[in-house]
Design a protein around this motif. Structure first.
Motif, PDB file in Angstrom:
ATOM      1  N   ARG A   1     -14.377  -7.016   5.653  1.00  0.00           N
ATOM      2  CA  ARG A   1     -13.026  -7.563   5.582  1.00  0.00           C
ATOM      3  C   ARG A   1     -12.459  -7.433   4.169  1.00  0.00           C
ATOM      4  O   ARG A   1     -11.274  -7.119   3.991  1.00  0.00           O
TER       5      ARG A   1
ATOM      6  N   LEU B   1     -10.532   3.799   5.387  1.00  0.00           N
ATOM      7  CA  LEU B   1     -10.983   2.450   5.720  1.00  0.00           C
ATOM      8  C   LEU B   1     -11.631   2.390   7.102  1.00  0.00           C
ATOM      9  O   LEU B   1     -12.609   1.670   7.309  1.00  0.00           O
TER      10      LEU B   1
ATOM     11  N   GLU C   1     -13.714  -4.022  13.828  1.00  0.00           N
ATOM     12  CA  GLU C   1     -12.982  -2.886  13.269  1.00  0.00           C
ATOM     13  C   GLU C   1     -11.596  -2.775  13.890  1.00  0.00           C
ATOM     14  O   GLU C   1     -10.608  -2.475  13.189  1.00  0.00           O
TER      15      GLU C   1
ATOM     16  N   THR D   1      -5.723  -2.495   1.892  1.00  0.00           N
ATOM     17  CA  THR D   1      -4.347  -2.856   2.230  1.00  0.00           C
ATOM     18  C   THR D   1      -3.547  -3.150   0.972  1.00  0.00           C
ATOM     19  O   THR D   1      -2.387  -2.731   0.842  1.00  0.00           O
TER      20      THR D   1
ATOM     21  N   MET E   1      -9.373  -5.533  12.328  1.00  0.00           N
ATOM     22  CA  MET E   1      -8.989  -5.265  10.939  1.00  0.00           C
ATOM     23  C   MET E   1      -8.039  -4.076  10.838  1.00  0.00           C
ATOM     24  O   MET E   1      -7.112  -4.077  10.016  1.00  0.00           O
ATOM     25  N   ALA E   2      -8.250  -3.060  11.670  1.00  0.00           N
ATOM     26  CA  ALA E   2      -7.338  -1.915  11.664  1.00  0.00           C
ATOM     27  C   ALA E   2      -5.945  -2.325  12.130  1.00  0.00           C
ATOM     28  O   ALA E   2      -4.930  -1.856  11.591  1.00  0.00           O
TER      29      ALA E   2
ATOM     30  N   TRP F   1     -11.278  -3.887   3.665  1.00  0.00           N
ATOM     31  CA  TRP F   1      -9.985  -3.640   4.309  1.00  0.00           C
ATOM     32  C   TRP F   1      -8.861  -4.323   3.527  1.00  0.00           C
ATOM     33  O   TRP F   1      -7.772  -3.756   3.373  1.00  0.00           O
TER      34      TRP F   1
ATOM     35  N   PHE G   1      -4.320  -4.051   9.332  1.00  0.00           N
ATOM     36  CA  PHE G   1      -3.908  -3.047   8.348  1.00  0.00           C
ATOM     37  C   PHE G   1      -2.597  -2.403   8.772  1.00  0.00           C
ATOM     38  O   PHE G   1      -1.692  -2.201   7.951  1.00  0.00           O
TER      39      PHE G   1
END
Length: 551
Positions: A182, A215, A318, A189, A321-322, A185, A325
């Protein structure tokens, strides 16, 4: 749990002797290590505690299949020959789904046994223990031997204790890994936002694609924006090989497009075989996700992140978090867009101020100077003085006209700027008509607006402006002809655009083509791989400029 087999370790006495080994193993796996190393230590410790020749730990992934699979006693060559991982069905599947351990003297007699795949070792006895993390199923630790009755209840107790300690250690390792991921990421970002807002980025969408690929550990990253036809089109791509990616479209009206416009992320287990995607470029990709780039209900586009065929699936963490982002990238893009708008507005305000100053101050002074010269010309007695003053007045008139043209250009907004080369050529010839005293003739050949790219068009207009200025100032011409040919062919066979400007004036004095303005025409042509030629007019009078660059 199946019945216990015959003991091979001496019962409780042997259990007491093996407790130090168990304690050492618990200390080893309780250290601050990364998850792959931790799983290796757990499997090794289980094999050492029981003396089992074969040991494995299978972890369930987000889709319910086997993700991590760590073995001991099976070589890489044998694993490659076996191929598929266990756990899709049979005994191991039941162990993964159960809280109950297994202790079997002969696994082949169990009704849940589904057989060994080709090249698998012929195992018989089995000891299996579920591994739970935070009271949730994580996987299973199991040991096997080629003999009957290889494991005892003491073995089972030791492995259960080990599995409990392993669950705690795995939970800590996963938590540490999640926090670190995290943080990675979040750093990415923040770096993206800084890049987009720094003012140093020429292509913000390309920056989004580069950062997202890094990422997400994906094989490619593509940014799509709404297209004129109502769908979405890839306008930025980052991959080792971007062949076939640029221009890829999501069809208007498709279910995939509807989900993205509604702000919903879309995930694919294998994009190459998914019926929602029928683009040939997707054949080389497998697990993929397409995330909306949207903010406050406004759809800016989408971010596609595919991995290669056969690569691991994107985990739930993932994916989350993507998606975060993508949301932050959309905000950064909107802020970058707003920043560019403010800067553009400042430029237009400054241009407007310059235009007002030129009109209200400079032109008025030039008019006043021209009137003084007119008076002096009428009072002049010598013919030579009268002629020179007349030329000075003509130069002032030409200068005033050029300033007016500059004012007109400064006051144009982007929506007023002519988009086609044909319109821009006509505007240049119309502007110079006031200085020449007549309208130059203009002819076009071929699809000028469609075939000539922006770089060639921009330099062609600059060359035209210089050639017309030369004709107006120095040639004394009574006729100027302009031709733009988008169907020209160069001597090497390549297609080209050719600009010809011919006048019937006094001609170009020897060496005059080295003057800065005409020299610039040549430099512009050469920078695009083209040529420029200066010569007399068709009837031997005046000057002809032929400026040509490849398409």
């Amino acid at each position: 749990m199946a019945a216990e087999g015959s003991s091979r370790n001496g019962g409780s006495t042997d259990l007491a002797q093996r407790l130090p080994l168990l304690l050492d193993a618990m200390v080893a796996i309780g250290g601050d290590v990364e998850l792959p190393m931790l799983l290796d230590r757990v499997v090794a410790a289980a094999a050492d505690l029981t003396g089992a020749p074969f040991a494995a730990l299978a972890a369930v992934n987000d889709e319910g299949g086997v993700g991590e699979f760590v073995t001991r006693g099976v070589s890489d060559e044998v694993r490659a020959l076996i191929g598929r991982l266990p756990g899709s069905r049979g005994l191991i599947r039941s162990l993964l789904e159960s809280r109950t351990p297994l202790l079997l003297t002969d696994m082949t007699r169990d009704p849940r046994f589904s057989g060994f795949p080709p090249d698998h070792p012929p195992l018989r006895s089995l000891l299996g223990v579920p591994v739970r993390v935070h009271d949730a199923g994580y996987g299973a630790l199991y040991l096997a031997d080629t003999r009957d009755a290889a494991f005892t209840r003491e073995d089972l107790q030791l492995v259960q204790i080990l599995a409990t300690e392993a669950g705690i250690a795995i939970g800590n390792a996963r938590l540490y890994e999640a926090v670190r991921e995290r943080a990675r990421w979040m750093d990415g970002t923040a770096e993206l936002s800084t890049s987009l807002l720094s003012g140093d980025v020429d292509d913000a969408l390309a920056v989004v694609a580069e950062q997202a690929r890094r990422l997400a550990d994906s094989d490619a990253a593509m940014v799509l924006v709404p297209s004129s036809g109502g769908g979405m089109e890839v306008v930025a791509a980052c991959a080792d090989d971007t062949t076939g990616l640029m221009g890829t479209q999501i069809a208007p009206g498709s279910a995939l497009l509807g989900q993205l416009l509604a702000g919903e992320p879309v995930f694919f287990e294998d994009v190459a075989t998914d019926p929602r995607i029928n683009d040939p470029s997707s054949a080389r990709f497998g697990p993929s996700m397409v995330l909306p780039l949207a903010n406050n209900g406004r759809a800016l586009g989408a971010l596609a992140l595919p991995r290669a065929r056969g690569a691991r699936q994107f985990s739930i963490a993932e994916r989350a978090m993507a998606n975060q982002f993508a949301q932050q990238a959309a905000v950064a893009l909107m802020l970058s867009e707003a920043r560019d708008d403010r800067q553009q507005l400042a430029v237009y305000e400054d241009r407007d101020r310059i235009a007002r100053d030129l009109h209200d101050l400079v032109i008025q002074r030039l008019f006043a100077t021209g009137m003084l010269l007119d008076t002096a010309q009428r009072a002049a007695q010598l013919p030579d003085v009268h002629s020179r003053i007349g030329k000075a007045v003509d130069e002032l008139d030409a200068t005033i006209q050029e300033i007016r043209t500059a004012i007109f250009a400064l006051q144009q907004g982007p929506e007023e700027a002519p988009s086609g080369l044909r319109t821009r050529v006509l505007r240049e010839t119309g502007t110079v008509a006031l200085t020449l005293g007549f309208q130059p003739s203009v002819t076009f050949n071929g699809p000028v607006d469609n075939r000539v790219g922006e770089a060639a068009a921009k330099n062609l207009i600059a060359a035209l402006r210089e050639a017309l200025s030369n004709a107006a100032r120095h040639s004394g011409a009574g006729r100027v002809e302009v031709a733009v040919d988008a169907t020209a062919v160069r001597p090497d066979g390549t297609d080209a655009v050719r600009l010809t400007v011919a006048d019937d004036g006094v001609g170009l004095p020897e060496g005059e083509e080295r003057r800065s303005g005409l020299r610039n025409i040549g430099q512009r042509a050469r920078s695009l791989g083209g040529t420029v030629e200066f010569g007399p007019g068709s009837d031997g009078r005046g000057t002809t400029v032929v400026w040509e660059v490849p398409l």
